[in-house]
Design a protein around this motif. Structure first.
Motif, PDB file in Angstrom:
ATOM      1  N   SER A  37       0.839  -1.206   0.000  1.00  0.00           N
ATOM      2  CA  SER A  37       0.000   0.000   0.000  1.00  0.00           C
ATOM      3  C   SER A  37       0.869   1.248   0.000  1.00  0.00           C
ATOM      4  O   SER A  37       1.757   1.390   0.839  1.00  0.00           O
ATOM      5  CB  SER A  37      -0.905   0.025   1.232  1.00  0.00           C
ATOM      6  OG  SER A  37      -1.797  -1.059   1.206  1.00  0.00           O
ATOM      7  N   PRO A  38       0.583   2.180  -0.896  1.00  0.00           N
ATOM      8  CA  PRO A  38       1.369   3.412  -0.941  1.00  0.00           C
ATOM      9  C   PRO A  38       0.953   4.374   0.167  1.00  0.00           C
ATOM     10  O   PRO A  38      -0.166   4.313   0.672  1.00  0.00           O
ATOM     11  CB  PRO A  38       1.024   3.986  -2.313  1.00  0.00           C
ATOM     12  CG  PRO A  38      -0.348   3.485  -2.601  1.00  0.00           C
ATOM     13  CD  PRO A  38      -0.426   2.122  -1.959  1.00  0.00           C
ATOM     14  N   ASN A  39       1.871   5.235   0.536  1.00  0.00           N
ATOM     15  CA  ASN A  39       1.547   6.313   1.466  1.00  0.00           C
ATOM     16  C   ASN A  39       1.957   7.675   0.914  1.00  0.00           C
ATOM     17  O   ASN A  39       1.653   8.704   1.506  1.00  0.00           O
ATOM     18  CB  ASN A  39       2.168   6.074   2.846  1.00  0.00           C
ATOM     19  CG  ASN A  39       3.686   6.002   2.811  1.00  0.00           C
ATOM     20  OD1 ASN A  39       4.300   5.947   1.752  1.00  0.00           O
ATOM     21  ND2 ASN A  39       4.291   6.006   3.985  1.00  0.00           N
ATOM     22  N   LEU A  40       2.668   7.665  -0.210  1.00  0.00           N
ATOM     23  CA  LEU A  40       3.113   8.912  -0.855  1.00  0.00           C
ATOM     24  C   LEU A  40       2.747   8.897  -2.325  1.00  0.00           C
ATOM     25  O   LEU A  40       2.519   7.848  -2.920  1.00  0.00           O
ATOM     26  CB  LEU A  40       4.639   9.069  -0.750  1.00  0.00           C
ATOM     27  CG  LEU A  40       5.258   9.199   0.623  1.00  0.00           C
ATOM     28  CD1 LEU A  40       6.776   9.248   0.494  1.00  0.00           C
ATOM     29  CD2 LEU A  40       4.734  10.429   1.335  1.00  0.00           C
ATOM     30  N   HIS A  41       2.754  10.072  -2.887  1.00  0.00           N
ATOM     31  CA  HIS A  41       2.563  10.256  -4.325  1.00  0.00           C
ATOM     32  C   HIS A  41       3.826  10.946  -4.819  1.00  0.00           C
ATOM     33  O   HIS A  41       4.334  11.851  -4.162  1.00  0.00           O
ATOM     34  CB  HIS A  41       1.329  11.130  -4.557  1.00  0.00           C
ATOM     35  CG  HIS A  41       0.853  11.151  -5.958  1.00  0.00           C
ATOM     36  ND1 HIS A  41       0.090  12.179  -6.437  1.00  0.00           N
ATOM     37  CD2 HIS A  41       0.994  10.296  -6.999  1.00  0.00           C
ATOM     38  CE1 HIS A  41      -0.218  11.953  -7.700  1.00  0.00           C
ATOM     39  NE2 HIS A  41       0.326  10.803  -8.060  1.00  0.00           N
ATOM     40  N   CYS A  42       4.349  10.510  -5.952  1.00  0.00           N
ATOM     41  CA  CYS A  42       5.577  11.088  -6.491  1.00  0.00           C
ATOM     42  C   CYS A  42       5.338  11.561  -7.915  1.00  0.00           C
ATOM     43  O   CYS A  42       4.877  10.787  -8.763  1.00  0.00           O
ATOM     44  CB  CYS A  42       6.702  10.055  -6.463  1.00  0.00           C
ATOM     45  SG  CYS A  42       8.276  10.686  -7.080  1.00  0.00           S
TER      46      CYS A  42
END
Length: 184
Positions: A37-42
């Protein structure tokens, strides 16, 4: 046009990797493959056509990527940012360049300034953000330049010199970027 992706980073922002762009891309792919699961957007790229520049679209694009970040419930938008005017100073270290300010105290670089005005914070330089390797022939095709000997070469539009080693039949360009963060 903008390109971005979600990824997972549980470390401190100050510890984001030196391999900025290259790391973020690989990490996002690995997180996706592993179902993490991601927690950041890049964001890795925002491009505005030259004939549309100067109309405030870059700010609109950044706000759109921030809205995607927020809409996905991700804590921050991180960017290994390529300062748009650094190529005018390819022999100046990026560490020094990002300290240059305009009369109003904002970053001298226009692209950094857009982000800071929108609330981003500069985290640090990622010195090895993007590595591009090629043969001397490939570099000649890509740049239109000739490389008659080994050494350092200034490439138009590049942020730092290209290192050419004819004996190894290799040219290596390592581009520094600047890690920035927009909290959501």
């Amino acid at each position: 046009m903008g390109n971005s992706f979600p990824l997972r980073w549980d470390g401190r922002m100050a510890d984001l990797p030196e391999e900025g762009w290259d790391w973020a891309f690989r990490e996002a792919v690995q997180c996706h493959k592993k179902g993490i699961s991601p927690n950041l957007h890049c964001a890795i790229q925002i491009v505005v056509r030259p004939d549309y520049r100067g109309q405030g679209l870059s700010s609109t694009m950044v706000q759109a990527v921030r809205a995607v970040t927020s809409g996905q419930g991700l804590q921050s938008l991180i960017i290994p940012l390529r300062p748009s005017e650094k190529s005018k100073y390819p022999l100046t270290s990026l560490d020094d360049y990002i300290t240059w300010t305009s009369e109003d105290g904002l970053p001298l670089d226009a692209w950094l300034r857009v982000h800071v005005k929108l609330g981003a914070r500069i985290i640090k330089v990622c010195h090895n953000s993007k590595t591009i390797r090629g043969t001397p022939g490939e570099w000649e095709t890509w740049t239109g330049l000739k490389f008659p000997q080994s050494g350092s070469f200034i490439i138009p539009g590049a942020l730092s010199p290209l290192e050419m080693d004819l004996d190894a039949n290799a040219g290596i360009y390592i581009e520094p970027n600047v890690w920035i963060e927009h909290r959501t």
